[in-house]
Design an enzyme around this catalytic site. Structure first.
Site, PDB file in Angstrom:
ATOM      1  N   LYS A   1      -3.321 -21.543  -3.209  1.00 41.75           N
ATOM      2  CA  LYS A   1      -2.550 -20.707  -4.147  1.00 41.75           C
ATOM      3  C   LYS A   1      -1.086 -20.817  -3.765  1.00 41.75           C
ATOM      4  CE  LYS A   1      -5.834 -17.931  -6.238  1.00 41.75           C
ATOM      5  NZ  LYS A   1      -6.474 -16.775  -5.646  1.00 41.75           N
TER       6      LYS A   1
ATOM      7  N   HIS B   1       4.103 -17.087  -2.982  1.00 44.40           N
ATOM      8  CA  HIS B   1       5.008 -16.474  -3.959  1.00 44.40           C
ATOM      9  C   HIS B   1       5.959 -15.472  -3.315  1.00 44.40           C
ATOM     10  CE1 HIS B   1       2.427 -12.984  -3.779  1.00 44.40           C
ATOM     11  NE2 HIS B   1       1.382 -13.740  -4.064  1.00 44.40           N
TER      12      HIS B   1
ATOM     13  N   HIS C   1       4.572 -13.003  -0.828  1.00 43.59           N
ATOM     14  CA  HIS C   1       4.341 -13.534   0.519  1.00 43.59           C
ATOM     15  C   HIS C   1       5.656 -13.702   1.275  1.00 43.59           C
ATOM     16  CE1 HIS C   1       0.353 -14.966  -1.172  1.00 43.59           C
ATOM     17  NE2 HIS C   1       0.065 -14.111  -0.216  1.00 43.59           N
TER      18      HIS C   1
HETATM   19  N1  ARG Z   1      -4.270 -13.202   2.135  1.00 41.76           N
HETATM   20  C1  ARG Z   1      -3.954 -11.870   1.742  1.00 41.76           C
HETATM   21  C2  ARG Z   1      -3.051 -11.891   0.508  1.00 41.76           C
HETATM   22  O1  ARG Z   1      -2.476 -12.894   0.202  1.00 41.76           O
HETATM   23  C3  ARG Z   1      -3.261 -11.079   2.832  1.00 41.76           C
HETATM   24  C4  ARG Z   1      -4.026 -10.937   4.110  1.00 41.76           C
HETATM   25  C5  ARG Z   1      -3.494  -9.839   4.957  1.00 41.76           C
HETATM   26  N2  ARG Z   1      -4.147  -9.699   6.227  1.00 41.76           N
HETATM   27  C6  ARG Z   1      -5.363  -9.221   6.441  1.00 41.76           C
HETATM   28  N3  ARG Z   1      -5.810  -9.184   7.655  1.00 41.76           N
HETATM   29  N4  ARG Z   1      -6.106  -8.784   5.460  1.00 41.76           N
HETATM   30  O2  ARG Z   1      -2.899 -10.882  -0.144  1.00 41.76           O
END
Ligand code: ARG
Length: 534
Positions: free
Chosen positions: A93, A96, A99
């Site tokens: 993905k 963005h 992030h």
């Molecule tokens: N990959 C997730 C996202 O893009 C965030 C992960 C955050 N960390 C976790 N331990 N859940 O929204």
């Protein structure tokens, strides 16, 4: 009115006395210890007791502290470990703007905690597992090729993912195929895993480009896929603790008592999910790093998720649930601004950073065309501007991104701060000599304007500590703006190189030097580089 004002109203209730009487009692007490406390004067105004410090002493102490190795910040975190989970983009993905926020906030919190002496483990919890990869494999096999993926990178994966989602409306059987590919992945199917691994590599190349631009790295990239294998043991543990119940074929922890939706542990087909992988990750991190604190920098919309995860840890009887902290942040919008993105309304972090560098270059070209290394400087200015804008805003607030605001040289911006630093360095360069003066000459810095700047310098340690306690880099960013504002006022009002009295001149130069160091430090805490010239 004073350097320190003590409002005595708060004591009135406790002492059952009039605030003005308390203020005057306080004054009488303080007067006797004036010298010991470094005070010049104590004056009462109504319910306030105002203290005026001995400026010379204050200047001397503050500058001594500010010029030491750690600039007066105590290493209160020594021997303590903090795990920080941030950035954590999703494989295949786009990376963005959301992030970008977690990345920049997380990086700054890392620098702040590191400054305080904590041992920080920077964790990139990659979103690299889940049903979406089943969909991607189907889509890849149907509509794409090795060449296309190699050529177009993540964009290709995104395009076919979108196509899959459109097609599945008419061809629901696609979903069955996707599910079975994901189950195959969960069971270690070689073909499925090698395609997934490849998608991951392709994505990492793009993510690394963004990290490189930002100058960011991590200690661990163990993402969700790493924890999938730990979920069966978690299921056993939860069963032992009588926490699991079955609900429509799935395994869940009931949280109705706490007004929360159930926390799912495994799905009907036995596969792990986001929640259970996160719970497994907490156990793993505690075991591996024995953290004193574990922070999660993610969007506000994930609040419920983390509440559920933390509650599950608490119900398991693990008292370190108290050390788990969700550090949420608001949304970024780009209203009214034209922005060329590669796909419709998705805004890529990389595009923003590149655009910022380009615009910074144009600005430099316009303001200072003879500058050397314009390209390098534009990178620092452009990227610094984006980072500063993000961090100046309170974490929880939604932010609006406007190029004009981000790249302005005045106001509360990155370029303003960097420009202030460059200005200070230029004064020191022009002087060109080692400073002979030191603190014995600091009498020369007790005028109101210099003193105001020194008081702000004295606030550095507190800003760092409060930012850490509240997980709020904006405190450092705002502190930095006041420091720069005070400095620029000093620069304008107090002659430096033109000053005739050598001692005064050197004392002022010394103040320029100390200020430049603290500005540099603060920028470092925010993850911003400072060009020496601009
Ligand atoms: N990959 C997730 C996202 O893009 C965030 C992960 C955050 N960390 C976790 N331990 N859940 O929204």
């Amino acid at each position: 009115m004073g350097d320190i004002a003590i409002p005595c109203f708060v004591f009135a209730k406790i002492l059952h006395k009039n605030p003005a009487v308390i203020a005057s009692d306080l004054k009488n007490g303080l007067e006797q210890k004036k010298e010991e406390l470094g005070l010049d004067e104590v004056i009462c105004v109504g319910g306030y007791c105002n203290l005026f410090v001995n400026r010379k002493l204050f200047v001397e102490n503050t500058l001594t502290k500010a010029a030491d190795g750690n600039h007066g910040v105590e290493k209160i975190g020594e021997k303590k470990t903090v795990c920080m989970d941030y950035s954590s983009p999703n494989i295949a993905k786009n990376f963005h703007v959301g992030h970008l926020r977690t990345t920049v906030i997380g990086n700054s919190l890392y620098k702040i905690y590191d400054k305080l002496g904590y041992n920080v483990v920077r964790i990139n919890h990659l979103g690299d597992w889940g049903t979406q990869f089943g969909k991607l494999i189907v889509a890849y096999k149907k509509w794409s090729s090795k060449e296309a993926v190699e050529k177009n990178g993540i964009q290709e994966l995104l395009d076919i993912y979108v196509k899959f989602n459109n097609e599945k409306e008419e061809h629901p059987e696609l979903m069955d195929e996707a599910r079975s590919w994901f189950v195959a992945m969960e069971h270690g199917d070689e073909e499925a895993l090698s395609i997934w691994e490849w998608f991951k590599d392709i994505s990492m190349v793009e993510f690394e480009r963004v990290y490189d631009m930002l100058g960011i790295s991590f200690d661990s990239y163990t993402g969700e896929s790493f924890y999938r294998e730990k979920v069966p043991a978690l299921v056993e543990l939860l069963k032992e603790k009588n926490l699991l119940i079955e609900s429509q074929g799935a395994n869940v922890i009931d949280l109705s008592e706490y007004d929360m939706a159930p926390c799912m542990i495994t799905k009907k087909d036995g596969s792990s999910i986001y929640h259970s992988r996160d719970i497994a990750a907490v156990l793993y991190r505690k075991e591996k790093y024995d953290f004193d604190k574990c922070l999660y920098v993610t969007g506000l919309e994930q609040s419920l998720h983390f509440k559920q995860v933390f509650k599950a840890i608490e119900l398991m009887g693990l008292d370190y649930y108290k050390d788990l902290v969700h550090v949420p942040y608001g949304l970024v919008s780009l209203d009214g601004e034209k922005f060329s993105t590669r796909t419709g309304n998705i805004i890529y972090a990389e595009d923003i950073l590149n655009e910022a560098v380009k615009r910074a270059y144009e600005l430099i070209e316009e303001k200072n065309p003879s500058l050397e290394n314009k390209g390098e400087i534009a990178k620092k200015v452009g990227i610094g501007a984006v980072i500063f804008h993000d961090l100046f805003n309170q974490r929880i607030k939604n932010i609006n991104f406007s190029w004009k605001e981000v790249l302005s040289f005045d106001g509360t911006t990155g370029p303003y701060v960097q420009y202030t630093y460059a200005r200070a360095k230029s004064v020191l360069r022009k002087y060109g000599k080692e400073l002979q003066c030191t603190l014995t000459d600091c009498q020369a810095l007790t005028d109101d304007i210099s003193f105001a700047l020194i008081k702000t310098i004295g606030g550095y340690e507190k800003a760092v500590n409060v930012a850490a306690e509240s997980y709020e880099p904006s405190i450092v960013a705002r502190y930095l703006i006041s420091l720069c504002t005070d400095f620029n006022k000093f620069y304008q009002e107090c002659p430096i190189l033109k000053e005739e009295n050598v001692k005064t001149k050197e004392a002022r130069l010394y103040l320029v030097y100390v200020t430049s160091q603290i500005v540099f430090e603060c920028c470092g805490l925010l993850g911003i580089e400072c060009p020496e010239e601009m």
